[in-house]
Scaffold this motif. Structure first.
Motif, short mmCIF file in Angstrom:
data_model
loop_
_atom_site.label_atom_id
_atom_site.label_comp_id
_atom_site.label_asym_id
_atom_site.label_seq_id
_atom_site.Cartn_x
_atom_site.Cartn_y
_atom_site.Cartn_z
N LEU A 277 0.82 -1.20 0.00
CA LEU A 277 0.00 0.00 0.00
C LEU A 277 0.86 1.25 0.00
O LEU A 277 0.61 2.19 -0.78
N ARG A 278 1.88 1.30 0.85
CA ARG A 278 2.73 2.49 0.92
C ARG A 278 3.48 2.71 -0.39
O ARG A 278 3.69 3.87 -0.81
N THR A 279 3.88 1.65 -1.05
CA THR A 279 4.56 1.79 -2.34
C THR A 279 3.61 2.38 -3.38
O THR A 279 3.98 3.26 -4.15
N ALA A 280 2.36 1.89 -3.41
CA ALA A 280 1.38 2.42 -4.35
C ALA A 280 1.08 3.89 -4.08
O ALA A 280 0.97 4.71 -5.00
N GLU A 281 0.96 4.24 -2.80
CA GLU A 281 0.69 5.63 -2.45
C GLU A 281 1.85 6.53 -2.84
O GLU A 281 1.65 7.64 -3.35
N ALA A 282 3.08 6.06 -2.62
CA ALA A 282 4.25 6.87 -2.96
C ALA A 282 4.35 7.08 -4.47
O ALA A 282 4.65 8.19 -4.94
N HIS A 283 4.08 6.04 -5.24
CA HIS A 283 4.14 6.17 -6.70
C HIS A 283 3.07 7.14 -7.19
O HIS A 283 3.33 7.98 -8.06
N ARG A 284 1.89 7.05 -6.61
CA ARG A 284 0.81 7.97 -6.98
C ARG A 284 1.19 9.41 -6.66
O ARG A 284 0.99 10.33 -7.46
N ARG A 285 1.78 9.61 -5.49
CA ARG A 285 2.16 10.96 -5.05
C ARG A 285 3.28 11.53 -5.94
O ARG A 285 3.25 12.70 -6.31
N GLY A 291 -5.92 11.34 -4.41
CA GLY A 291 -6.86 10.30 -3.98
C GLY A 291 -7.61 10.74 -2.74
O GLY A 291 -7.09 11.52 -1.92
N TRP A 292 -8.83 10.28 -2.60
CA TRP A 292 -9.65 10.55 -1.42
C TRP A 292 -10.25 9.22 -0.98
O TRP A 292 -10.75 8.44 -1.79
#
Length: 471
Positions: A277-285, A291-292
């Protein structure tokens, strides 16, 4: 006509009929017109199926046998995808700039490839290929598009031949594509006809719905649903999941592929960990995406969630992603409450500017369709997922003996694809199948399976770790 693999920054070798397969009459429309609909392999911050990896050569095709006729850049190939997508009332194709960014820097759990079909010096067709590097490694997801003026001249068939070669080279036995049909369409449309003519079978049908923003009904709907879930707390956040909820949130994400109706489509559920999850969030950021998320909690325990995603290259356009409420907490109007709260949070951040929210629902998911219609979504088109299975290309190895002194059967120590099929619903407790044969495929990397080998009525489609005992 010829097919070339597109790699930005490098010359593209163009493969003629002898390499990618002869052009045949009748191959006009695409098996999956360009677009990013309800991708069954992407949830919670993952990347839609558009982009490419950076491999400079096409596995399974001999460059020495091809004629290099020039360079096809991403812009030329993507222009075909854009033109075909523009034929839809509400196209959802990833913007070109974002696609190129993803092509150069793909997320860790996917890789991509792009092919172009060239007629003379003109690009007339394109294909995006998505390879999951985690679950569902038996699948290749292919989005094909052919210009209307070039259809029924073999371009689609030529692209599909290249896709099948790529699948075989990567040991993927299933090609998955999608078609979009206007909801009010009368008579046959080219995409489904092409898919059926080339051996694909429809596995899943969904409806594409849109909601125009701003909308004035969210507050009233939230107030109407509130009395049914007074003991629940709704918590919203932008971007990353707060640390105090991350473990439970991963647990909810892991339920999506297991509980959302997928008709006949059998896919391997994603295994969500905090690291993933943290990897996906970092890539998105890193790529400027937004995202909400809104969750429902009872007694401090998360019991439901919903997500929205946005991109800076398409301001005002949002994608409604996963929504789920645990079974034991359904019937309290939490679905509509979660979505209304999350839409309010997203529209406030967008300062109530005009926009559109896209969502996809399985036609069989009547409760969620009812929720979306209450929110004001309207149906604009139908999305169908099509599947074509090919036999494994690896030869069968000779039988191997039991490990000395072991009460267990080793599933597949030689790392080969095998042909026998497990019985439906057979528990994986002693050996893979009753005929004392080797298992047909390898399961995902990870611990051995101790539940059912395959879901009822489905052929086993996963892979077991090399050398892992089937306990």
């Amino acid at each position: 006509m010829r097919v070339t693999r597109v790699t930005p920054g490098h010359p593209s070798a163009v493969y003629g009929e002898g390499s990618a397969g002869p052009a045949r009459d009748g191959g006009g429309a695409s098996a999956a017109p360009a677009g990013n609909g309800a991708d069954p392999l992407a949830t919670a911050g993952d990347i839609p199926s558009a982009g490419s990896d950076a491999a400079p050569a096409t596995p399974g095709v001999d460059p020495s046998a091809a004629s290099v006729v020039g360079r096809v850049d991403l812009a030329s190939a993507y222009a075909v995808l854009e033109e075909v997508a523009s034929l839809r009332e509400f196209p959802t194709l990833l913007p070109r700039a974002e696609a190129e960014t993803l092509l150069r820097d793909p997320p860790p759990e996917y890789r991509f490839a792009c092919f172009a079909c060239v007629d003379g010096s003109r690009v007339v067709g394109a294909a995006w290929l998505t390879f999951s590097q985690s679950e569902n490694r038996h699948l290749l997801v292919a989005d094909l598009a052919v210009l209307p003026s070039a259809r029924r001249r073999g371009a689609g068939t030529l692209l599909l031949d290249a896709v099948r070669q790529q699948a075989a080279a990567d040991h993927r036995t299933v090609v998955l594509g999608e078609t979009f049909t206007p909801y009010a369409a009368a008579g046959p449309v080219p995409g489904p006809a092409f898919a059926e003519a080339h051996g694909f079978t429809r596995q899943y049908s969904a409806l594409h719905l849109v909601l125009d923003l701003p909308t004035d009904r969210l507050e009233a709907l939230a107030a109407e649903a509130a009395p049914y879930h007074r003991e629940y707390e709704l918590i919203s956040w932008p971007d990353a999941c707060p640390a105090q909820y991350v473990d439970e949130y991963c647990g909810l994400l892991g339920l999506v592929d297991q509980e959302v109706p997928l008709d006949e489509l059998a896919i391997e559920p994603k295994r969500w960990t905090v690291e993933r999850l943290r990897t996906a969030e970092a890539h998105r950021r890193e790529h400027g995406r937004t995202g909400w998320t809104t969750v429902a909690a009872a007694g401090g325990v998360l019991v439901g969630f919903t997500e929205l995603a946005g991109t800076p290259t398409r301001p005002g356009q949002f994608e409604q992603r996963s929504t789920l409420v645990r079974r034991e907490h359904r019937g309290r109007r939490l679905g509509i409450a979660l979505k209304a709260a999350n839409l309010q949070a997203a529209t406030r951040s967008a300062r109530d500017a005009p926009g559109t929210v896209h969502t996809w629902n399985a036609e069989a998911n009547h409760p969620m369709l009812a929720v979306n219609q209450q929110l004001g979504f309207r149906v604009v088109e139908r999305q169908d997922l099509w599947l074509r299975t090919s036999p494994p290309t690896c030869p069968l190895p000779p039988p191997a003996p039991h490990p000395p002194g072991s009460p267990l059967r080793w599933v597949n120590p030689s790392d080969d694809w095998l042909a026998p099929q497990n019985p439906l619903g057979q528990p994986c407790t002693s050996r893979a199948n009753p005929a004392d044969e080797w298992s047909p495929h390898r399961n995902l990397l990870g611990p051995p399976r101790v539940a059912w080998v395959n879901p009822p009525g489905k052929r086993l489609a996963h892979r077991i770790l090399l050398g892992q005992p089937c306990v």
